[in-house]
Write a protein that holds these residues in place. Sequence first.
Motif, mmCIF file in Angstrom:
data_model
loop_
_atom_site.group_PDB
_atom_site.id
_atom_site.type_symbol
_atom_site.label_atom_id
_atom_site.label_comp_id
_atom_site.label_asym_id
_atom_site.label_seq_id
_atom_site.Cartn_x
_atom_site.Cartn_y
_atom_site.Cartn_z
ATOM 1 N N THR A 26 0.834 -1.207 0.000
ATOM 2 C CA THR A 26 0.000 0.000 0.000
ATOM 3 C C THR A 26 0.866 1.252 0.000
ATOM 4 O O THR A 26 0.580 2.236 -0.707
ATOM 5 C CB THR A 26 -0.928 -0.006 1.226
ATOM 6 O OG1 THR A 26 -1.743 -1.178 1.197
ATOM 7 C CG2 THR A 26 -1.824 1.227 1.231
ATOM 8 N N ASP A 27 1.935 1.225 0.800
ATOM 9 C CA ASP A 27 2.845 2.378 0.830
ATOM 10 C C ASP A 27 3.502 2.599 -0.537
ATOM 11 O O ASP A 27 3.727 3.741 -0.966
ATOM 12 C CB ASP A 27 3.915 2.185 1.908
ATOM 13 C CG ASP A 27 3.363 2.400 3.303
ATOM 14 O OD1 ASP A 27 2.339 3.102 3.441
ATOM 15 O OD2 ASP A 27 3.942 1.841 4.267
ATOM 16 N N GLY A 261 -0.083 3.093 4.991
ATOM 17 C CA GLY A 261 0.086 1.635 4.950
ATOM 18 C C GLY A 261 0.277 1.054 6.340
ATOM 19 O O GLY A 261 -0.211 -0.042 6.638
#
Length: 615
Positions: A26-27, A261
């Motif tokens: 996600t990051d 994230g």
Amino acid sequence: MAGVIAATCAFVTLNVAAPKVLGDATDVVVEGVVGGSFNQEKLAALLAAVSVMYLGASVFSWVQGTLTAVAVQRLGYGLRASVEEKLHVLPSGHFDEQHRGDVLSRATNDVDNIAQALNQLLNQLILSLLMLSGALAMMLWLSPVLALIALISVPVSTLITVLVARKSSAHFSGQWASTGELHAQLEEFFTGHEVVKAFGRQEAATARFKAGNDKLCRASARAQYVSGAVQPLMVFVSNLNYIAVAVVGALQVLAGAMTIGGLQAFIQFSRLFSQPMGQIGGMLTLMQSCLVSAGRVFELLDVPEIPPETPPETPPEMPTGMPTGMLTGAARGTAPAPAVAAPAAGPAAASGPAAAAGASSAGRVAFEHVSFGYDPDSPVVQDLCFAVEPGQTVAIVGQTGAGKTTVVNLLMRFYEPDSGRITVDGQDTAELNRDELRSNFGTVLQDSWLFTGTIRDNIEYGRPGADDAAVTAAAQASHVDQFVRALPGGYATMLGNDGDSLSRGQRQLISIARAQLAGRNILVLDEATSSVDSRTEVQIRHAMHRLRQGRTSFVIAHRLSTVRDADLILVMDQGRIVEQGTHQQLINRGGLYRKLYEAQFARREQPKRAQEPGQ
């Protein structure tokens, strides 16, 4: 179980690591959106790693479930085997005091409940505890502040679980106790269905069953209602915890203390943390039910057993050809008991075709000042003294409750005397192994129990492995062969429900054939001619006469016609031997035996004598 724990650890490790890798992915996406481009190779590698982790977790979850099922089924197998072994070493008095249906319920329903509950508990409980620990470790790593907020739910959840457990335990006890009572009722109705119908008591039986069923239903509903309140409360606490984590986590992202994230991963970990908490609370129902069933099973397993066998002293070396009975007398310094030669085998042999298979006992039996009582303050038999020589027939008569059956129960060590001793060929029965002692006895009981199987199987029960010729010879000697050959299936006719397809007399004759085939040296015939017609009684008397020849026999009967030819008659009253002797001696004495005899036969014999010629 070691495999279960190993597979669960692998499953939890992969399940706990996956959210962290997914958070990193996600990051990568967020950085790409903010920066205008992102590392596709890194994202693909992270997503592939997550896929592999979840696939591996699924495989280990399957391994864990399979191993748990194997472990639990083996546990159930062991419990059932322990219960079955326990039933063989329980004193006879225990069965007199317990409902058979309740004992069966403990051996079946309670053991099955334990197995089913443990199958779920071991799967979920180990997984939940490890998942809880792994999720907590990851949360502390990502954000100690949010982890402390999540931990607030632990004492609240624990308090809820403890309070509800206290309330539900009593209801689960009532549920399984009511289950045992209901099974006892069903067992009574099934075995006594003819009596229920004969007296028109079907409605009363239905009402009694309905009352028991209602009691079980109420106890079960209360147990499920109370224990079922845990999971909704735990879910409520979990949702409150989720809201607090989401709000505080969002504030930390805005303050730059966490990445998006990282917050995503933490929220997943908080779910992994709160979900096991709810599952553990939800398992309370299974835990309480399992514990109550285990308590009932172990209550049965903890019942005091028959006292262990006393190892007999090593007897002196037996001279060649010397009978066992003589050995015992010589060892004690007493006169040896005369041995009785085993009757010849063959279809026409009086003692049956299995005489050669008889036990080594010669058959001398003596009671020396024997007393016994279920309650020490209320003796059932007192100061019994008599002796029976090998090959003799002793009849025990008396009114109901006089203690007749107790005498043979003591002889076969179903009960142990409170005082005095019983000897077989001079050997104290208390010093003999019970199985070894009982191997000398052939029994024909008042209730001639037949097992599910063929007629041949039931006769062969007396001597497993006997050939067809021996079985047929025993049947011929017992008047069984003539009615069995008239059946369509002959000796292969299947019997069930205690041989209900046969008459009571036919069942009794089969039990005599069973004893005939066993060829034991000592016989116990308990009310063997009760509840049969006159013709069958004659057949049973002839069959028992053949069976008794050459064997020491104990005959218990209300019908004195079966004991007039006995070598010794013991007349019992209120647990004592009040008279003993032969039939003619007791008649001449004019005591209790003569009163019993006249009550049964005087009215029958007077008309017959009046018709005899020359009178």
